[in-house]
Design an enzyme around this catalytic site. Structure first.
Site, PDB file in Angstrom:
ATOM      1  N   SER A  86       0.895  -1.329  -0.039  1.00 27.10           N
ATOM      2  CA  SER A  86      -0.023   0.009  -0.072  1.00 27.10           C
ATOM      3  C   SER A  86       0.991   1.248  -0.082  1.00 27.10           C
ATOM      4  CB  SER A  86      -0.967   0.021   1.046  1.00 27.10           C
ATOM      5  OG  SER A  86      -2.016   0.987   1.271  1.00 27.10           O
ATOM      6  N   ASP A 115      -1.094   1.285  -4.007  1.00 30.30           N
ATOM      7  CA  ASP A 115      -2.147   0.146  -4.619  1.00 30.30           C
ATOM      8  C   ASP A 115      -3.498   0.786  -4.987  1.00 30.30           C
ATOM      9  OD1 ASP A 115      -3.210   0.543  -2.026  1.00 30.30           O
ATOM     10  OD2 ASP A 115      -3.631  -1.565  -1.703  1.00 30.30           O
ATOM     11  N   ASP A 167      -6.358   1.853  -3.598  1.00 29.52           N
ATOM     12  CA  ASP A 167      -7.403   1.532  -2.716  1.00 29.52           C
ATOM     13  C   ASP A 167      -8.087   2.834  -2.069  1.00 29.52           C
ATOM     14  OD1 ASP A 167      -5.653   1.549  -0.814  1.00 29.52           O
ATOM     15  OD2 ASP A 167      -6.233  -0.129  -0.003  1.00 29.52           O
TER      16      ASP A 167
END
Length: 449
Positions: A101, A245, A247
């Site tokens: 992440s 990532d 998200d």
């Protein structure tokens, strides 16, 4: 206590325990065993971000999964929410994301989605851990044609691209809008700018040249000042900063002012309430979301439900109550009508859609929520005791709550990962709440430090 899986999969420094190729192989074997529930051919999707160590982890995971007679679908660099979608779209039995992440490139991680696109339940991760450390499946060795195969899915990014665009009302485009996109040299480096270009926006694309070692370095959601400056320099209508990532997303308005996850949730929740699309007129957020978010939603006739910190807890509450919007101040926003996990690309498109539908700039939309001053003080402690059982602390908490008198909020909680008590106070007077927080923190330090 779990040895391997944390709150969001397995994570650590790449090539050091537990993020070694040897451990990745064992994780792959355990995952294949858990998700193989019949004699048919099974498949697991593997995607990753742009870290150098992704190749090593991907190869080891693939070897472990194939060694258990399960096939692997390799999709390359794709945002984490893309793997949640592709697992469902490709009718795979599970999805794996190799990513750490927002962490620096030296780290890496492994996290799983079930065949339904949702993150795994604790008991499934615990079962995998038991298999990894017990040696229970060491003797399972398929041979000949029973060994799994690995396939590369060349149209994975294109599939996800179309899926993200399908979250918009039919026929909508963003022609005439100029948008700055900072892809953090991460998983969204291609698809993030491409989607907006295909929708007609004028895109200024930053940090879209990953080299394996520059993910999140001085860019992305950890450094939103980059898009703030770029929006001003390019006279853009909005800035978007993804993490490694993708998200989650942090936005900034046309004036360069940052728009965090709380404000994004307020904008989207109020729009959905107006259109009758917010299920049960309820938004789900964590205890750390600003009191201003609660006030904004309540003022529009809705309500805010709070959970413990962590997007998995937000999701649990959403599924439990049948809600379709939730998220965190950090920019993890879950639009359950569109995807089964936080999706930074979907988040950005939903805000742009509201801008287009209302004809309002982001700065005006963001004014729907008044952000209350918030102060947070961390106190290191030697022991954990129920604070309600410490008379002086309990009285001080009660006194502060009485002073706030419904015009603020006090939250005192133990950290889930460190020996600390976190004291957070929100209120109208910033200087006053800072004094109150430091005073209470000092008392806790005296009793437990």
């Amino acid at each position: 206590m779990r040895k391997l899986f944390g709150t969001d999969g397995v994570r650590g420094t790449a090539n050091q325990d537990p993020m070694t190729s040897e451990m990745a192989l064992r994780i792959g074997r355990a995952a294949a065993h858990v998700f193989r529930d019949s004699s048919r051919r099974h498949r697991i999707v593997i995607g990753k971000d742009t870290r150098l160590s992704g190749y090593m982890i991907e190869s080891a995971l693939t070897a472990g999964i194939c060694s258990m007679g399960v096939d692997v679908l390799l999709v390359g660099p794709v945002p984490t929410p893309g793997i949640a979608f592709l697992t469902r779209s490709l009718r795979a039995d599970a999805g794996v994301v190799i990513s750490a992440s927002h962490n620096p490139y030296e780290d890496n991680g492994i996290k799983f989605f079930g065949r339904d696109g949702f993150k795994l339940a604790d008991e499934v991760e615990e079962k995998m851990e038991r298999l990894i450390f017990s040696g229970e499946i060491d003797s399972i060795r398929p041979t000949a044609a029973e060994i799994g195969k690995a396939y590369r899915i060349d149209d994975a990014v294109g599939r996800y691209n179309e899926f993200v665009k399908s979250s918009l009302p039919r026929g909508m485009d963003f022609s005439g809008l100029r948008v700055v996109v900072d892809s953090a040299n991460g998983a969204a480096y291609k698809i993030g700018p491409r989607i907006l270009i295909e929708l007609g926006a004028d895109v200024i694309s930053l940090y879209d040249q990953p080299n394996g070692t520059n993910i999140n370095r001085g860019c992305g959601s950890l450094h939103p000042e980059v898009i703030s400056r770029a929006v001003a320099a390019n006279h853009a209508h909005m800035g978007i900063a993804y993490d490694g990532d993708a998200d989650r997303a942090i936005l900034c308005d046309e004036k360069g002012a940052l728009v965090d996850g709380d404000v994004v949730m307020a904008i989207c929740a109020l729009s959905m309430i107006k259109e009758g699309k917010l299920r049960h007129n309820t938004l789900v957020a964590t205890v750390m979301s600003n009191l201003g978010l609660e006030r904004a939603v309540e003022g529009a006739g809705g309500r805010l439900l709070r959970t413990a910190v962590g997007d998995r807890y937000v999701m649990e509450k959403m599924i439990e109550g049948g809600y379709n919007l939730g998220g965190e101040q950090s920019g993890h926003i879950i639009f359950l009508d569109h995807n089964t996990t936080g999706d930074g690309l979907v988040t950005a498109l939903q805000v742009l859609a509201i801008m287009r539908q209302t004809g309002k700039p982001l700065s005006e939309l963001a004014s729907c929520m008044k952000t209350y001053p918030q102060t947070l003080v961390n106190v290191k402690v030697k022991t954990r005791r129920d604070l309600a059982e410490i008379p002086e602390v309990a009285k001080r908490i009660k006194d502060i709550e009485k002073t706030l008198n419904g015009r603020g909020r006090l939250l005192v909680r133990y950290s889930g990962t460190e020996p600390k008590v976190r004291v957070m106070i929100e209120g109208e007077d910033e200087a006053a709440i800072r004094r109150q927080a430091e005073d209470l923190a000092g008392l806790i330090r005296e009793k437990l430090g």
